[in-house]
Enzyme design. Structure first.
Site, PDB file in Angstrom:
ATOM      1  N   LYS A 107       0.787  -1.129   0.208  1.00 23.67           N
ATOM      2  CA  LYS A 107       0.143  -0.130   0.044  1.00 23.67           C
ATOM      3  C   LYS A 107       0.882   1.378   0.078  1.00 23.67           C
ATOM      4  CE  LYS A 107       0.607  -1.668   4.285  1.00 23.67           C
ATOM      5  NZ  LYS A 107       0.302  -2.996   4.974  1.00 23.67           N
ATOM      6  N   VAL A 134      -5.231  -3.006   0.514  1.00 27.25           N
ATOM      7  CA  VAL A 134      -6.297  -2.454   1.358  1.00 27.25           C
ATOM      8  C   VAL A 134      -6.980  -3.535   1.995  1.00 27.25           C
ATOM      9  CG1 VAL A 134      -8.255  -0.929   1.487  1.00 27.25           C
ATOM     10  CG2 VAL A 134      -6.270  -0.342  -0.181  1.00 27.25           C
ATOM     11  N   ASP A 203      -0.257   4.049   7.844  1.00 27.77           N
ATOM     12  CA  ASP A 203      -0.797   2.725   6.720  1.00 27.77           C
ATOM     13  C   ASP A 203      -2.269   2.979   6.605  1.00 27.77           C
ATOM     14  OD1 ASP A 203      -0.279  -0.279   6.160  1.00 27.77           O
ATOM     15  OD2 ASP A 203      -2.276  -0.084   7.691  1.00 27.77           O
ATOM     16  N   LYS A 207      -4.069   3.546   2.831  1.00 25.86           N
ATOM     17  CA  LYS A 207      -5.141   2.760   2.089  1.00 25.86           C
ATOM     18  C   LYS A 207      -6.370   3.795   2.020  1.00 25.86           C
ATOM     19  CE  LYS A 207      -3.721  -1.056   4.876  1.00 25.86           C
ATOM     20  NZ  LYS A 207      -3.789  -1.642   6.353  1.00 25.86           N
TER      21      LYS A 207
HETATM   22  N1  HSE Z   1      -0.265  -3.607   9.226  1.00 19.62           N
HETATM   23  C1  HSE Z   1      -1.301  -3.551   8.637  1.00 19.62           C
HETATM   24  C2  HSE Z   1      -2.385  -3.641   9.426  1.00 19.62           C
HETATM   25  C3  HSE Z   1      -0.972  -4.863   7.769  1.00 19.62           C
HETATM   26  O1  HSE Z   1      -2.241  -3.757  10.770  1.00 19.62           O
HETATM   27  O2  HSE Z   1      -3.553  -3.595   8.918  1.00 19.62           O
HETATM   28  C4  HSE Z   1      -2.297  -5.210   6.857  1.00 19.62           C
HETATM   29  O3  HSE Z   1      -2.023  -3.946   5.568  1.00 19.62           O
END
Ligand code: HSE
Length: 428
Positions: A107, A134, A203, A207
Protein backbone atom coordinates in the site's frame (compact mmCIF):
# COMPACT_ATOMS: atom_id res chain seq x y z
CA UNK A 1 -3.49 -19.91 -25.28
CA UNK A 2 -0.66 -19.94 -22.74
CA UNK A 3 -1.16 -22.82 -20.31
CA UNK A 4 1.42 -21.94 -17.72
CA UNK A 5 2.32 -18.66 -16.06
CA UNK A 6 5.70 -18.49 -14.37
CA UNK A 7 5.94 -16.35 -11.28
CA UNK A 8 8.88 -14.64 -9.63
CA UNK A 9 8.13 -13.62 -6.06
CA UNK A 10 9.96 -10.75 -4.35
CA UNK A 11 10.09 -11.45 -0.61
CA UNK A 12 9.35 -14.50 1.50
CA UNK A 13 8.18 -12.83 4.69
CA UNK A 14 4.79 -13.24 6.39
CA UNK A 15 2.78 -12.57 3.22
CA UNK A 16 5.26 -14.19 0.77
CA UNK A 17 5.20 -17.51 2.66
CA UNK A 18 1.40 -17.30 2.70
CA UNK A 19 1.36 -16.84 -1.10
CA UNK A 20 3.50 -19.98 -1.54
CA UNK A 21 1.09 -21.94 0.68
CA UNK A 22 -2.18 -20.67 -0.84
CA UNK A 23 -0.91 -21.12 -4.38
CA UNK A 24 0.11 -24.68 -3.65
CA UNK A 25 -3.33 -25.43 -2.11
CA UNK A 26 -5.40 -23.74 -4.82
CA UNK A 27 -3.30 -24.32 -7.96
CA UNK A 28 -5.53 -27.12 -9.27
CA UNK A 29 -8.77 -25.18 -8.71
CA UNK A 30 -7.34 -22.11 -10.46
CA UNK A 31 -6.17 -24.31 -13.35
CA UNK A 32 -9.62 -25.83 -13.72
CA UNK A 33 -11.27 -22.39 -13.71
CA UNK A 34 -8.81 -20.55 -15.96
CA UNK A 35 -7.05 -23.27 -17.93
CA UNK A 36 -3.73 -21.82 -16.74
CA UNK A 37 -1.28 -23.31 -14.28
CA UNK A 38 0.40 -20.81 -11.93
CA UNK A 39 3.92 -21.82 -10.95
CA UNK A 40 6.46 -20.02 -8.76
CA UNK A 41 9.84 -20.57 -10.32
CA UNK A 42 12.03 -18.05 -8.45
CA UNK A 43 11.97 -16.16 -5.15
CA UNK A 44 14.11 -13.15 -4.31
CA UNK A 45 15.37 -13.21 -0.71
CA UNK A 46 18.03 -11.30 1.21
CA UNK A 47 21.50 -12.86 1.43
CA UNK A 48 21.66 -14.95 4.60
CA UNK A 49 17.89 -15.49 4.73
CA UNK A 50 17.40 -19.24 4.96
CA UNK A 51 14.35 -20.25 2.99
CA UNK A 52 15.90 -23.34 1.41
CA UNK A 53 13.44 -25.78 3.03
CA UNK A 54 10.47 -23.84 1.57
CA UNK A 55 12.18 -23.56 -1.83
CA UNK A 56 12.92 -27.29 -1.94
CA UNK A 57 9.43 -28.26 -0.80
CA UNK A 58 7.84 -26.09 -3.51
CA UNK A 59 10.43 -26.62 -6.18
CA UNK A 60 11.52 -23.04 -6.83
CA UNK A 61 14.92 -21.39 -6.96
CA UNK A 62 16.13 -18.82 -4.42
CA UNK A 63 17.84 -15.79 -5.98
CA UNK A 64 19.58 -12.80 -4.39
CA UNK A 65 19.72 -10.41 -7.33
CA UNK A 66 16.58 -8.79 -8.80
CA UNK A 67 18.01 -9.17 -12.33
CA UNK A 68 17.65 -12.92 -12.00
CA UNK A 69 13.91 -12.29 -12.07
CA UNK A 70 13.40 -9.13 -14.15
CA UNK A 71 15.80 -10.30 -16.89
CA UNK A 72 14.35 -13.81 -16.99
CA UNK A 73 12.16 -13.85 -20.10
CA UNK A 74 10.39 -17.00 -18.90
CA UNK A 75 8.88 -15.16 -15.94
CA UNK A 76 5.45 -13.75 -16.81
CA UNK A 77 4.34 -12.29 -13.48
CA UNK A 78 6.18 -10.67 -10.59
CA UNK A 79 4.61 -10.80 -7.13
CA UNK A 80 6.01 -8.05 -4.90
CA UNK A 81 5.52 -8.71 -1.18
CA UNK A 82 8.61 -7.01 0.22
CA UNK A 83 6.81 -3.90 1.50
CA UNK A 84 8.15 -0.31 1.79
CA UNK A 85 8.72 2.00 -1.15
CA UNK A 86 12.39 1.42 -1.90
CA UNK A 87 13.61 -0.70 -3.56
CA UNK A 88 10.13 -2.10 -4.32
CA UNK A 89 9.36 0.86 -6.62
CA UNK A 90 12.50 0.32 -8.70
CA UNK A 91 11.91 -3.47 -8.86
CA UNK A 92 8.24 -3.18 -9.84
CA UNK A 93 8.95 -0.46 -12.43
CA UNK A 94 11.66 -2.61 -13.99
CA UNK A 95 9.39 -5.66 -14.07
CA UNK A 96 6.57 -3.69 -15.77
CA UNK A 97 9.01 -2.23 -18.28
CA UNK A 98 10.21 -5.75 -19.10
CA UNK A 99 6.62 -6.68 -19.96
CA UNK A 100 5.77 -8.62 -16.81
CA UNK A 101 2.42 -8.35 -15.04
CA UNK A 102 2.76 -7.32 -11.40
CA UNK A 103 0.74 -8.24 -8.32
CA UNK A 104 1.61 -6.44 -5.12
CA UNK A 105 0.29 -6.09 -1.56
CA UNK A 106 2.26 -2.89 -1.04
CA UNK A 107 0.00 0.00 0.00
CA UNK A 108 2.91 2.38 0.70
CA UNK A 109 4.07 1.90 -2.89
CA UNK A 110 0.64 2.19 -4.50
CA UNK A 111 -0.32 5.26 -2.47
CA UNK A 112 2.95 7.09 -3.12
CA UNK A 113 3.86 5.92 -6.63
CA UNK A 114 0.60 4.47 -7.94
CA UNK A 115 -0.04 7.06 -10.67
CA UNK A 116 3.36 6.52 -12.31
CA UNK A 117 3.22 2.73 -11.91
CA UNK A 118 -0.24 2.48 -13.47
CA UNK A 119 1.03 4.57 -16.40
CA UNK A 120 4.06 2.29 -16.81
CA UNK A 121 1.77 -0.76 -16.80
CA UNK A 122 -0.47 0.78 -19.49
CA UNK A 123 2.51 1.75 -21.67
CA UNK A 124 3.92 -1.77 -21.45
CA UNK A 125 0.56 -3.54 -22.03
CA UNK A 126 0.63 -5.41 -18.74
CA UNK A 127 -1.64 -5.55 -15.70
CA UNK A 128 -0.88 -4.17 -12.24
CA UNK A 129 -3.14 -5.53 -9.49
CA UNK A 130 -3.03 -4.76 -5.78
CA UNK A 131 -6.18 -6.05 -4.11
CA UNK A 132 -4.23 -7.11 -0.99
CA UNK A 133 -2.99 -3.56 -0.39
CA UNK A 134 -6.24 -2.47 1.30
CA UNK A 135 -8.05 -4.41 4.02
CA UNK A 136 -6.06 -7.67 3.60
CA UNK A 137 -8.52 -10.44 2.86
CA UNK A 138 -11.52 -8.25 1.93
CA UNK A 139 -11.87 -7.94 -1.85
CA UNK A 140 -12.84 -4.28 -1.48
CA UNK A 141 -10.96 -2.77 -4.42
CA UNK A 142 -12.49 -5.17 -6.92
CA UNK A 143 -15.93 -4.45 -5.44
CA UNK A 144 -15.42 -0.69 -5.77
CA UNK A 145 -14.02 -1.00 -9.30
CA UNK A 146 -16.57 -3.47 -10.64
CA UNK A 147 -19.70 -3.63 -8.52
CA UNK A 148 -20.17 0.14 -8.18
CA UNK A 149 -19.89 0.89 -11.89
CA UNK A 150 -23.60 1.77 -11.98
CA UNK A 151 -23.61 3.64 -8.69
CA UNK A 152 -22.22 6.88 -7.31
CA UNK A 153 -20.16 6.53 -4.15
CA UNK A 154 -20.55 9.45 -1.74
CA UNK A 155 -18.62 8.24 1.31
CA UNK A 156 -16.24 5.47 2.33
CA UNK A 157 -15.49 4.92 6.01
CA UNK A 158 -12.96 2.28 6.86
CA UNK A 159 -11.47 0.50 9.80
CA UNK A 160 -8.52 -0.37 7.62
CA UNK A 161 -5.65 -0.96 10.01
CA UNK A 162 -5.77 -4.34 11.71
CA UNK A 163 -2.97 -3.58 14.18
CA UNK A 164 -4.59 -0.53 15.77
CA UNK A 165 -8.05 -2.10 15.81
CA UNK A 166 -6.53 -5.15 17.52
CA UNK A 167 -4.76 -2.88 20.03
CA UNK A 168 -7.87 -0.80 20.82
CA UNK A 169 -9.94 -3.98 21.29
CA UNK A 170 -7.36 -5.58 23.59
CA UNK A 171 -6.90 -2.39 25.62
CA UNK A 172 -10.63 -1.87 26.11
CA UNK A 173 -11.83 -5.46 26.51
CA UNK A 174 -8.84 -7.16 28.15
CA UNK A 175 -7.30 -4.23 30.00
CA UNK A 176 -4.01 -4.75 28.13
CA UNK A 177 -1.56 -1.84 28.10
CA UNK A 178 -0.83 0.03 24.84
CA UNK A 179 2.73 -1.38 24.78
CA UNK A 180 1.69 -5.01 25.41
CA UNK A 181 -1.07 -4.81 22.82
CA UNK A 182 1.43 -3.55 20.23
CA UNK A 183 3.93 -6.33 20.99
CA UNK A 184 1.13 -8.92 20.64
CA UNK A 185 0.03 -7.42 17.29
CA UNK A 186 3.65 -7.66 16.11
CA UNK A 187 3.95 -11.28 17.27
CA UNK A 188 0.76 -12.18 15.42
CA UNK A 189 2.19 -10.74 12.18
CA UNK A 190 -0.34 -7.89 11.85
CA UNK A 191 2.00 -4.93 12.35
CA UNK A 192 4.31 -3.35 9.79
CA UNK A 193 8.06 -3.93 10.20
CA UNK A 194 8.10 -0.38 11.58
CA UNK A 195 4.83 -0.26 13.60
CA UNK A 196 5.03 3.55 13.69
CA UNK A 197 3.12 3.45 10.39
CA UNK A 198 0.31 1.54 12.10
CA UNK A 199 -0.02 3.52 15.34
CA UNK A 200 0.45 6.94 13.74
CA UNK A 201 -2.23 6.33 11.11
CA UNK A 202 0.13 6.34 8.12
CA UNK A 203 -0.76 2.80 7.02
CA UNK A 204 -4.48 3.71 7.17
CA UNK A 205 -3.71 6.92 5.27
CA UNK A 206 -2.02 4.98 2.42
CA UNK A 207 -5.13 2.81 2.20
CA UNK A 208 -7.38 5.89 2.26
CA UNK A 209 -5.45 7.26 -0.75
CA UNK A 210 -6.08 4.00 -2.62
CA UNK A 211 -9.75 3.87 -1.59
CA UNK A 212 -10.18 7.46 -2.83
CA UNK A 213 -8.71 6.44 -6.20
CA UNK A 214 -11.16 3.56 -6.50
CA UNK A 215 -14.20 5.43 -5.13
CA UNK A 216 -13.85 8.74 -6.97
CA UNK A 217 -11.14 8.21 -9.60
CA UNK A 218 -8.76 10.78 -8.18
CA UNK A 219 -5.27 10.62 -6.78
CA UNK A 220 -4.67 12.42 -3.51
CA UNK A 221 -1.51 12.31 -1.45
CA UNK A 222 -0.77 12.09 2.26
CA UNK A 223 0.05 15.82 2.30
CA UNK A 224 -3.52 16.62 1.26
CA UNK A 225 -5.26 15.55 4.47
CA UNK A 226 -5.00 15.24 8.25
CA UNK A 227 -3.48 11.98 9.48
CA UNK A 228 -3.62 11.13 13.17
CA UNK A 229 -3.09 7.77 14.84
CA UNK A 230 -4.00 6.21 18.17
CA UNK A 231 -0.93 7.36 20.12
CA UNK A 232 -2.03 9.48 23.06
CA UNK A 233 -5.59 8.20 23.24
CA UNK A 234 -6.56 7.89 26.88
CA UNK A 235 -8.49 4.88 28.09
CA UNK A 236 -10.65 7.24 30.15
CA UNK A 237 -11.78 9.01 26.95
CA UNK A 238 -12.63 5.65 25.35
CA UNK A 239 -14.64 4.69 28.45
CA UNK A 240 -16.40 8.06 28.51
CA UNK A 241 -17.28 7.68 24.82
CA UNK A 242 -18.63 4.19 25.55
CA UNK A 243 -20.82 5.54 28.35
CA UNK A 244 -22.26 8.01 25.83
CA UNK A 245 -23.08 5.23 23.34
CA UNK A 246 -19.97 5.23 21.12
CA UNK A 247 -16.94 3.08 20.35
CA UNK A 248 -13.62 4.77 19.54
CA UNK A 249 -12.16 3.48 16.26
CA UNK A 250 -9.33 4.61 13.98
CA UNK A 251 -11.28 5.66 10.88
CA UNK A 252 -10.03 6.36 7.37
CA UNK A 253 -12.70 8.48 5.74
CA UNK A 254 -13.06 9.78 2.21
CA UNK A 255 -16.21 11.69 1.39
CA UNK A 256 -17.75 13.68 -1.45
CA UNK A 257 -18.77 17.13 -0.18
CA UNK A 258 -20.22 19.36 -2.87
CA UNK A 259 -18.04 18.85 -5.93
CA UNK A 260 -14.92 18.04 -3.89
CA UNK A 261 -13.48 15.30 -1.72
CA UNK A 262 -12.71 15.45 1.99
CA UNK A 263 -10.36 12.84 3.48
CA UNK A 264 -9.01 12.24 6.97
CA UNK A 265 -7.51 9.50 9.12
CA UNK A 266 -8.10 9.89 12.85
CA UNK A 267 -9.67 8.20 15.85
CA UNK A 268 -13.41 8.89 15.86
CA UNK A 269 -16.51 8.14 17.88
CA UNK A 270 -18.68 5.57 16.10
CA UNK A 271 -22.26 5.12 17.38
CA UNK A 272 -22.59 1.66 18.96
CA UNK A 273 -25.34 0.59 16.57
CA UNK A 274 -23.31 1.60 13.47
CA UNK A 275 -22.04 -1.60 11.75
CA UNK A 276 -18.41 -0.40 12.06
CA UNK A 277 -18.68 -0.27 15.87
CA UNK A 278 -18.83 -4.06 16.16
CA UNK A 279 -15.54 -4.68 14.32
CA UNK A 280 -13.03 -6.12 16.75
CA UNK A 281 -9.36 -7.15 16.80
CA UNK A 282 -7.50 -7.39 13.48
CA UNK A 283 -10.73 -7.40 11.50
CA UNK A 284 -11.38 -4.56 9.07
CA UNK A 285 -14.62 -3.09 7.78
CA UNK A 286 -15.28 -0.76 4.89
CA UNK A 287 -18.62 1.02 4.99
CA UNK A 288 -19.78 2.57 1.72
CA UNK A 289 -22.55 5.09 1.15
CA UNK A 290 -23.73 5.45 -2.42
CA UNK A 291 -26.72 6.94 -4.17
CA UNK A 292 -28.00 3.65 -5.63
CA UNK A 293 -27.27 0.88 -3.12
CA UNK A 294 -27.48 3.22 -0.14
CA UNK A 295 -25.40 1.67 2.63
CA UNK A 296 -23.25 -1.44 2.32
CA UNK A 297 -20.39 -2.84 4.37
CA UNK A 298 -17.54 -5.22 3.60
CA UNK A 299 -16.01 -7.12 6.50
CA UNK A 300 -13.10 -9.50 6.98
CA UNK A 301 -9.56 -9.96 8.29
CA UNK A 302 -7.48 -6.91 7.46
CA UNK A 303 -4.06 -8.32 8.23
CA UNK A 304 -2.25 -11.62 8.60
CA UNK A 305 -0.46 -14.04 6.33
CA UNK A 306 -3.18 -16.19 4.76
CA UNK A 307 -5.96 -13.58 4.31
CA UNK A 308 -3.53 -11.17 2.61
CA UNK A 309 -1.95 -13.96 0.56
CA UNK A 310 -5.39 -15.11 -0.60
CA UNK A 311 -6.04 -11.66 -2.10
CA UNK A 312 -2.64 -11.80 -3.84
CA UNK A 313 -3.39 -15.23 -5.33
CA UNK A 314 -6.85 -14.06 -6.46
CA UNK A 315 -5.12 -11.28 -8.44
CA UNK A 316 -2.89 -13.96 -9.99
CA UNK A 317 -5.97 -15.99 -10.93
CA UNK A 318 -7.50 -12.90 -12.61
CA UNK A 319 -4.30 -12.45 -14.62
CA UNK A 320 -4.49 -16.14 -15.56
CA UNK A 321 -8.10 -15.68 -16.66
CA UNK A 322 -7.12 -12.69 -18.82
CA UNK A 323 -4.72 -14.91 -20.76
CA UNK A 324 -7.56 -16.55 -22.60
CA UNK A 325 -8.58 -13.44 -24.59
CA UNK A 326 -6.57 -11.21 -26.84
CA UNK A 327 -7.69 -7.87 -25.42
CA UNK A 328 -5.17 -5.37 -23.96
CA UNK A 329 -4.14 -6.20 -20.39
CA UNK A 330 -6.98 -4.89 -18.21
CA UNK A 331 -6.08 -2.29 -15.59
CA UNK A 332 -7.41 -2.44 -12.03
CA UNK A 333 -9.01 1.02 -11.76
CA UNK A 334 -9.67 2.82 -15.01
CA UNK A 335 -11.95 5.61 -13.71
CA UNK A 336 -10.26 9.02 -13.43
CA UNK A 337 -11.60 12.41 -12.36
CA UNK A 338 -10.25 15.90 -11.73
CA UNK A 339 -8.79 16.43 -8.25
CA UNK A 340 -11.01 18.88 -6.37
CA UNK A 341 -10.98 19.23 -2.59
CA UNK A 342 -14.04 19.97 -0.52
CA UNK A 343 -14.58 23.52 0.74
CA UNK A 344 -13.77 23.32 4.50
CA UNK A 345 -16.75 25.62 5.17
CA UNK A 346 -18.98 22.83 3.84
CA UNK A 347 -17.51 19.91 5.83
CA UNK A 348 -19.66 19.52 8.95
CA UNK A 349 -19.17 17.08 11.85
CA UNK A 350 -19.99 16.88 15.53
CA UNK A 351 -16.96 16.66 17.83
CA UNK A 352 -15.85 15.17 21.14
CA UNK A 353 -13.48 17.78 22.63
CA UNK A 354 -11.45 17.44 25.83
CA UNK A 355 -9.92 20.60 27.33
CA UNK A 356 -7.35 20.93 30.06
CA UNK A 357 -7.24 24.23 31.92
CA UNK A 358 -6.33 25.68 35.29
CA UNK A 359 -9.12 25.39 37.89
CA UNK A 360 -10.02 29.12 38.03
CA UNK A 361 -13.62 29.58 36.92
CA UNK A 362 -12.73 32.60 34.85
CA UNK A 363 -10.72 30.49 32.40
CA UNK A 364 -13.65 28.22 31.61
CA UNK A 365 -15.71 31.38 31.12
CA UNK A 366 -13.15 32.54 28.56
CA UNK A 367 -13.45 29.25 26.69
CA UNK A 368 -17.23 29.63 26.74
CA UNK A 369 -16.86 33.10 25.20
CA UNK A 370 -14.69 31.63 22.42
CA UNK A 371 -17.32 28.97 21.77
CA UNK A 372 -19.91 31.72 21.44
CA UNK A 373 -17.63 33.74 19.17
CA UNK A 374 -17.25 30.80 16.77
CA UNK A 375 -20.92 29.86 17.01
CA UNK A 376 -20.19 26.52 18.62
CA UNK A 377 -23.01 24.88 20.63
CA UNK A 378 -22.04 22.08 22.98
CA UNK A 379 -23.06 19.88 25.86
CA UNK A 380 -20.59 19.21 28.72
CA UNK A 381 -20.29 15.45 29.35
CA UNK A 382 -17.48 15.44 31.94
CA UNK A 383 -15.98 18.06 34.25
CA UNK A 384 -13.27 16.82 36.65
CA UNK A 385 -10.39 18.11 38.71
CA UNK A 386 -7.29 15.99 38.25
CA UNK A 387 -3.98 16.87 39.94
CA UNK A 388 -4.89 20.53 40.34
CA UNK A 389 -6.10 20.88 36.72
CA UNK A 390 -9.62 21.02 35.35
CA UNK A 391 -10.55 18.64 32.51
CA UNK A 392 -13.76 19.41 30.69
CA UNK A 393 -15.12 17.22 27.92
CA UNK A 394 -17.96 18.29 25.67
CA UNK A 395 -19.84 17.13 22.60
CA UNK A 396 -20.51 19.83 20.04
CA UNK A 397 -23.35 20.27 17.57
CA UNK A 398 -22.25 20.02 13.91
CA UNK A 399 -19.57 22.59 13.09
CA UNK A 400 -17.50 23.04 9.96
CA UNK A 401 -13.73 22.57 9.59
CA UNK A 402 -13.10 26.32 9.74
CA UNK A 403 -15.05 26.81 13.00
CA UNK A 404 -13.28 23.81 14.51
CA UNK A 405 -9.85 25.08 13.51
CA UNK A 406 -10.51 28.62 14.79
CA UNK A 407 -11.86 27.39 18.13
CA UNK A 408 -9.01 24.92 18.76
CA UNK A 409 -6.33 27.46 17.77
CA UNK A 410 -7.85 30.14 20.01
CA UNK A 411 -8.08 27.82 23.03
CA UNK A 412 -4.51 26.65 22.52
CA UNK A 413 -3.36 30.29 22.50
CA UNK A 414 -4.78 30.82 26.00
CA UNK A 415 -2.26 30.62 28.82
CA UNK A 416 -2.02 27.11 30.33
CA UNK A 417 -5.17 25.87 28.55
CA UNK A 418 -5.26 23.46 25.65
CA UNK A 419 -7.37 21.00 23.70
CA UNK A 420 -5.99 17.62 24.76
CA UNK A 421 -8.25 15.48 22.58
CA UNK A 422 -10.53 16.09 19.64
CA UNK A 423 -12.39 13.39 17.73
CA UNK A 424 -15.09 13.50 15.08
CA UNK A 425 -18.43 11.88 15.86
CA UNK A 426 -19.53 9.72 12.93
CA UNK A 427 -23.08 9.93 11.62
CA UNK A 428 -25.45 7.09 12.47
N1 HSE B 1 -0.05 -3.50 9.34
C1 HSE B 1 -1.21 -3.63 8.51
C2 HSE B 1 -2.43 -3.66 9.39
C3 HSE B 1 -1.09 -4.88 7.69
O1 HSE B 1 -2.28 -3.85 10.60
O2 HSE B 1 -3.55 -3.49 8.90
C4 HSE B 1 -2.13 -5.02 6.63
O3 HSE B 1 -2.06 -3.99 5.69
Amino acid sequence: MQKRLQIGILGLGVVGCGVVQILSQERQKIKEKTGVELVITKALVRPGEDKSALATAHNFQLVYDINDITADSDIDVVVEVMGKIHPANEFVTEALQKGKHVVTANKDLLAEKGTALVQTAIENHVSLYYEASVAGGIPILRVLANSFVADEITEVLGIINGTTNYMLTQMVEEGMSYEDALVKAQELGFAESDPKNDVDGIDAAYKTVILTRFAYGLDISLDDFVVKGIRGIELSDIELAQSLGYEVKLIGLTKKVGSGVFAEVAPALVPKHHPLASIRNEFNGVFVRSTGIGQSMYYGPGAGSLPTATSVVTDLAVIAENQSDNKPAPQFASYTAKKVFADPNEVFYRYFIALELPCEKVLWQEVQKLAEQFDLSYEVVADQEIAGKRRIVFLTKAINEVQKHQFVTSVNKMDASHVSQIMKVMEE
